[in-house]
Design an enzyme around this catalytic site. Structure first.
Site, PDB file in Angstrom:
ATOM      1  N   PHE A  26     -85.456 -42.172  22.720  1.00 56.41           N
ATOM      2  CA  PHE A  26     -85.879 -42.981  23.853  1.00 56.41           C
ATOM      3  C   PHE A  26     -85.772 -44.453  23.454  1.00 56.41           C
ATOM      4  O   PHE A  26     -86.161 -44.816  22.349  1.00 56.41           O
ATOM      5  CB  PHE A  26     -87.316 -42.618  24.258  1.00 56.41           C
ATOM      6  N   ILE A  85     -91.786 -48.070  21.873  1.00 57.91           N
ATOM      7  CA  ILE A  85     -92.556 -47.838  23.092  1.00 57.91           C
ATOM      8  C   ILE A  85     -92.770 -49.199  23.747  1.00 57.91           C
ATOM      9  O   ILE A  85     -93.381 -50.092  23.148  1.00 57.91           O
ATOM     10  CB  ILE A  85     -93.911 -47.183  22.777  1.00 57.91           C
ATOM     11  N   ILE A  86     -92.249 -49.344  24.960  1.00 60.92           N
ATOM     12  CA  ILE A  86     -92.352 -50.608  25.685  1.00 60.92           C
ATOM     13  C   ILE A  86     -93.336 -50.418  26.839  1.00 60.92           C
ATOM     14  O   ILE A  86     -93.225 -49.465  27.609  1.00 60.92           O
ATOM     15  CB  ILE A  86     -90.982 -51.052  26.220  1.00 60.92           C
ATOM     16  N   GLU A  89     -95.855 -50.103  33.691  1.00 59.80           N
ATOM     17  CA  GLU A  89     -96.889 -50.424  34.678  1.00 59.80           C
ATOM     18  C   GLU A  89     -98.048 -49.433  34.694  1.00 59.80           C
ATOM     19  O   GLU A  89     -99.017 -49.628  35.413  1.00 59.80           O
ATOM     20  CB  GLU A  89     -96.256 -50.485  36.073  1.00 59.80           C
ATOM     21  N   HIS A  92     -99.418 -44.753  30.711  1.00 63.55           N
ATOM     22  CA  HIS A  92     -98.584 -43.925  29.845  1.00 63.55           C
ATOM     23  C   HIS A  92     -98.278 -44.617  28.512  1.00 63.55           C
ATOM     24  O   HIS A  92     -98.226 -43.971  27.461  1.00 63.55           O
ATOM     25  CB  HIS A  92     -97.283 -43.558  30.570  1.00 63.55           C
TER      26      HIS A  92
END
Length: 154
Positions: A26, A85-86, A89, A92
């Site tokens: 990812f 991991i960005i 909104e 999560h």
């Protein structure tokens, strides 16, 4: 009690060390940059390519499972977790960041095996790009230093 390595420089001699790397796919371009920098630094530190196992998993939440399988094999002196991991909104981001980090730590403690955690947790893609190369290199250095330290402590 005397501190055995107090004041000494980090032992970054990778000769003979076996390293396992788990890379999340990812945010693939970013994690590829992490891996590229990490692998280059491992080579600089003297790790033989044949002693590096590099696998990929779908995302950060899957990293601890692959790390555990590697740790269970007892074939590695240290492991490295690479991911990105960005923040989005929703909540999560926090879930993935917290649970992947906790999983990495648990595997390390349960197996008494050093794991360099280079799962980036950032606000935006620009922050990730700004950190990817340095964090990849840092992960390699941490893995080698900690593998050598654990050997000293045994």
């Amino acid at each position: 009690m005397q501190n055995a390595n107090q004041g000494r420089a980090a032992n970054l001699d990778g000769d003979g060390l076996a390293i396992g790397i788990v890379q999340a796919r990812f945010n693939a371009e970013l994690t590829a940059k992490l891996a590229e920098a990490c692998l280059a630094e491992l080579k600089t530190l003297g790790i033989e390519p044949k002693l590096i196992t590099h696998v990929t998993v779908p995302g950060a939440l899957e990293i601890p499972v692959a790390l555990k399988a590697m740790a269970d094999s007892e074939d590695y002196d240290a492991l490295i977790a690479l991911g990105c991991i960005i923040r989005g909104e929703t909540y999560h981001f926090e879930l993935v960041a917290n649970e992947s980090g906790a999983g990495v730590t648990r595997v390390s403690l349960d197996h008494q095996l050093p794991i360099a955690n280079a799962i980036l947790t950032v606000e935006n893609e620009a922050q990730a790009w700004a950190r990817a190369e340095d964090k990849g290199r840092d992960a390699a250095r941490v893995a080698v230093e900690m593998a050598n330290l654990m050997d000293e402590l045994e």
